[in-house]
Design an enzyme around this catalytic site. Structure first.
Site, PDB file in Angstrom:
ATOM      1  N   ASP A  79       0.950  -1.341  -0.113  1.00  0.00           N
ATOM      2  CA  ASP A  79       0.104   0.054   0.077  1.00  0.00           C
ATOM      3  C   ASP A  79       0.912   1.404  -0.017  1.00  0.00           C
ATOM      4  O   ASP A  79       0.606   2.193  -0.485  1.00  0.00           O
ATOM      5  CB  ASP A  79      -1.212  -0.096   1.081  1.00  0.00           C
ATOM      6  CG  ASP A  79      -0.348  -0.083   2.645  1.00  0.00           C
ATOM      7  OD1 ASP A  79       0.836  -0.194   2.787  1.00  0.00           O
ATOM      8  OD2 ASP A  79      -1.019  -0.010   3.490  1.00  0.00           O
ATOM      9  N   ASP A 101      -2.378  -1.841  11.307  1.00  0.00           N
ATOM     10  CA  ASP A 101      -1.305  -2.562  12.045  1.00  0.00           C
ATOM     11  C   ASP A 101      -1.400  -2.770  13.449  1.00  0.00           C
ATOM     12  O   ASP A 101      -1.331  -3.966  13.847  1.00  0.00           O
ATOM     13  CB  ASP A 101       0.039  -1.548  12.124  1.00  0.00           C
ATOM     14  CG  ASP A 101       0.647  -1.444  10.503  1.00  0.00           C
ATOM     15  OD1 ASP A 101       0.078  -2.668   9.545  1.00  0.00           O
ATOM     16  OD2 ASP A 101       1.330  -0.640  10.177  1.00  0.00           O
TER      17      ASP A 101
END
Length: 249
Positions: A79, A101
């Protein structure tokens, strides 16, 4: 003249639409507002979130968990590249990436705590350190007017300068750290419970986990502790400076 006066608004719009006043014959259309939510790296982020949710939904199925978690982690690796390639790096994308995350790491620690009850406290403390260190760093960076938590100053601890100063080092640390915990997850299942990782492959996992990934994981936790301490120091320094200015005023 009556048509120009009486129908002045309609005539004016007609002239502007044809570009009669501009001389170039171009339509003066307003610039279309960009939709940040639909930027390509953010779309990748949404798919990553879905894959992450599915991985933890199937946390008791070793093969399905591993497959969806791998997809989520692979999308995390691309990404940022997509954001740079398409010129679509945004604050929203940074937030989306970091929150995903932290949520994935937290859920993985909780799953590992349930699979290894005798080490549940250790996993809970690692979860707390991960969340606290990243939150404190982002907060300290925002106080200093820095847009990204990955930017590092020259007066930072040398290990953090190496960690955040090189994309390759950062990627290696994160990969080893993530791999350690994912392999630990696989090792919690027997061959019968996870035929996808039968004895042919499983014999390789334990040495890979402990001799290759564990050192990187340990360094990553040291970096988390250092960035928590550094962030606390910077926030305290900001408070001291702010209070001094207030007294001087």
């Amino acid at each position: 003249s009556g048509s120009l006066v009486g129908g002045g608004r309609g005539a004016g719009v007609s002239l502007l639409a044809r570009g009669g006043c501009g001389g170039k014959g171009e339509t003066m259309a307003p610039k279309k507002e960009e939709n940040v939510y639909l930027f390509i790296p953010n779309l990748i982020g949404y798919v990553r979130i879905i894959a992450g949710i599915l991985s933890f939904y199937f946390s008791r199925s070793c093969g399905l968990f591993w497959a969806f978690y791998f997809i989520s982690y692979f999308l995390d690796c691309i990404d940022g590249f997509a954001a740079r390639y398409f010129g679509q790096a945004t604050r929203f994308g940074q937030m989306l990436d970091m929150v995903t995350d932290r949520c994935c790491s937290a859920c993985l620690f909780l799953v590992l705590g349930s699979l290894y009850p005798s080490h549940e406290f250790t996993f809970n403390m690692l979860l707390a350190l991960d969340m606290a260190s990243h939150y404190a760093r982002v907060y300290s960076q925002l106080l200093g007017g820095v847009s990204s938590h990955k930017k590092v100053d020259e007066d930072e601890v040398w290990l953090l300068r190496i960690y955040y100063g090189s994309q390759k080092v950062l990627f290696a640390f994160c990969l080893l750290n993530e791999s350690f915990f994912v392999i630990l997850y696989v090792l919690a299942f027997s061959d019968a419970e996870s035929p996808e990782f039968a004895a042919k492959l499983r014999w390789l996992f334990a040495p890979l986990c402990w001799y290759v990934c564990a050192p990187g994981m340990a360094l990553k936790q040291v970096c988390n502790l250092l960035q928590l301490m550094s962030a606390c120091s910077r926030i305290a320094a900001f408070d001291v400076a702010a209070r001094s200015q207030g007294k001087a005023g």
